[in-house]
Design a protein around this motif. Sequence first.
Motif, short mmCIF file in Angstrom:
data_model
loop_
_atom_site.label_atom_id
_atom_site.label_comp_id
_atom_site.label_asym_id
_atom_site.label_seq_id
_atom_site.Cartn_x
_atom_site.Cartn_y
_atom_site.Cartn_z
N ASP A 277 -14.74 -28.71 -15.98
CA ASP A 277 -13.86 -28.09 -16.97
C ASP A 277 -12.61 -28.97 -17.12
O ASP A 277 -11.65 -28.85 -16.36
CB ASP A 277 -13.49 -26.68 -16.51
CG ASP A 277 -12.68 -25.92 -17.53
OD1 ASP A 277 -12.22 -26.53 -18.52
OD2 ASP A 277 -12.49 -24.70 -17.34
N THR A 278 -12.63 -29.85 -18.11
CA THR A 278 -11.53 -30.81 -18.25
C THR A 278 -10.21 -30.14 -18.62
O THR A 278 -9.15 -30.63 -18.22
CB THR A 278 -11.87 -31.89 -19.31
OG1 THR A 278 -12.19 -31.26 -20.54
CG2 THR A 278 -13.00 -32.76 -18.84
N ILE A 279 -10.26 -29.04 -19.33
CA ILE A 279 -9.02 -28.33 -19.67
C ILE A 279 -8.37 -27.79 -18.40
O ILE A 279 -7.17 -27.95 -18.18
CB ILE A 279 -9.27 -27.20 -20.70
CG1 ILE A 279 -9.71 -27.82 -22.02
CG2 ILE A 279 -8.04 -26.33 -20.88
CD1 ILE A 279 -10.16 -26.83 -23.06
N LEU A 280 -9.16 -27.16 -17.56
CA LEU A 280 -8.64 -26.64 -16.29
C LEU A 280 -8.15 -27.78 -15.41
O LEU A 280 -7.08 -27.68 -14.79
CB LEU A 280 -9.71 -25.82 -15.57
CG LEU A 280 -9.21 -25.12 -14.32
CD1 LEU A 280 -9.68 -23.68 -14.31
CD2 LEU A 280 -9.70 -25.83 -13.08
N ARG B 7 -11.52 -37.90 -14.70
CA ARG B 7 -11.84 -37.04 -15.84
C ARG B 7 -10.59 -36.51 -16.56
O ARG B 7 -10.72 -35.80 -17.56
CB ARG B 7 -12.69 -35.86 -15.37
CG ARG B 7 -14.07 -36.27 -14.93
CD ARG B 7 -14.93 -35.03 -14.72
NE ARG B 7 -16.23 -35.41 -14.26
CZ ARG B 7 -16.63 -35.36 -13.00
NH1 ARG B 7 -15.82 -34.94 -12.07
NH2 ARG B 7 -17.85 -35.74 -12.66
N ASN C 267 -7.02 -30.75 -16.32
CA ASN C 267 -5.76 -31.25 -16.87
C ASN C 267 -4.60 -30.31 -16.56
O ASN C 267 -3.53 -30.75 -16.16
CB ASN C 267 -5.87 -31.43 -18.38
CG ASN C 267 -6.62 -32.67 -18.74
OD1 ASN C 267 -6.42 -33.72 -18.17
ND2 ASN C 267 -7.52 -32.55 -19.70
N THR C 268 -4.84 -29.02 -16.75
CA THR C 268 -3.79 -28.04 -16.49
C THR C 268 -3.38 -28.05 -15.03
O THR C 268 -2.19 -28.04 -14.70
CB THR C 268 -4.27 -26.63 -16.90
OG1 THR C 268 -4.69 -26.67 -18.26
CG2 THR C 268 -3.18 -25.60 -16.73
N ASN D 112 -14.27 -26.53 -10.20
CA ASN D 112 -14.27 -26.51 -11.66
C ASN D 112 -14.14 -27.92 -12.23
O ASN D 112 -13.50 -28.13 -13.26
CB ASN D 112 -13.11 -25.64 -12.17
CG ASN D 112 -13.23 -24.23 -11.72
OD1 ASN D 112 -14.09 -23.49 -12.18
ND2 ASN D 112 -12.39 -23.82 -10.78
N LEU E 105 -7.73 -36.12 -19.00
CA LEU E 105 -7.57 -36.63 -20.36
C LEU E 105 -6.14 -37.09 -20.64
O LEU E 105 -5.93 -38.01 -21.41
CB LEU E 105 -7.96 -35.53 -21.36
CG LEU E 105 -9.40 -35.04 -21.28
CD1 LEU E 105 -9.62 -33.89 -22.24
CD2 LEU E 105 -10.37 -36.17 -21.55
N ASN E 106 -5.17 -36.44 -20.03
CA ASN E 106 -3.78 -36.80 -20.28
C ASN E 106 -3.14 -37.39 -19.02
O ASN E 106 -2.10 -36.93 -18.56
CB ASN E 106 -2.99 -35.63 -20.83
CG ASN E 106 -3.16 -34.36 -20.02
OD1 ASN E 106 -3.90 -34.33 -19.05
ND2 ASN E 106 -2.45 -33.32 -20.40
N MET F 200 -9.33 -20.10 -15.41
CA MET F 200 -7.97 -20.07 -15.91
C MET F 200 -7.22 -18.83 -15.42
O MET F 200 -6.01 -18.85 -15.35
CB MET F 200 -7.94 -20.08 -17.44
CG MET F 200 -8.30 -21.40 -18.03
SD MET F 200 -7.00 -22.60 -17.78
CE MET F 200 -7.30 -23.67 -19.12
#
Length: 195
Positions: free
Chosen positions: A36-39, A75, A41-42, A33, A77-78, A1
Amino acid sequence: MDQFPVLDKGLRSPSANKQCETILQFSALIQNNSRDTILLNTALLKLADVFQSANNLSRYCVLSVLLQCGSHIRRVLNGDEFLKRTTFVLASNDPIARALTLRVLGACAVLCSDWLQVHHQVRMALSSKESPEVLAAIFALDRLCALSSRLSQGVLPCIIQLLESMTVQLDARVRLRTHGGALSGPTEALSADPR
């Protein structure tokens, strides 16, 4: 991040070369990465924002990243938000921007294979007067039909009509014929003589 501030700075650069270099760095970021689903998605939402507001060169770079990272896209999510931001460009008056958007939809087919709005947009683009847009629609159709039997069955009459049409450019008809393999079951109708 901690890489995002540097990437944000590159995306805001007034230099088109710096912006493109920065966009292309997202490929390594996503691939390194991918768990790392948050990364993930971002990063993809950042790319969608760039795609929505940038010029066609930057859009092409975003498309390149998405094609390189295709195996990781599932992968996300949004995905709905990503698609809303990118499909916004389909309303553009620029046929190249629309063609790039159609190619992005093909690259992200795993996210939008069930979206009826996307099906409709791809079908509409098949009848465009702009060759790049038609070829991009064929690319998207090939990718989407591999995942959506509903689209495969619904678009078959349209494809047959386009193959028989003398107003559709020859290269588009050849690509339609070549990409017909994605239509899984009903491809026999593409090779059958309609008379």
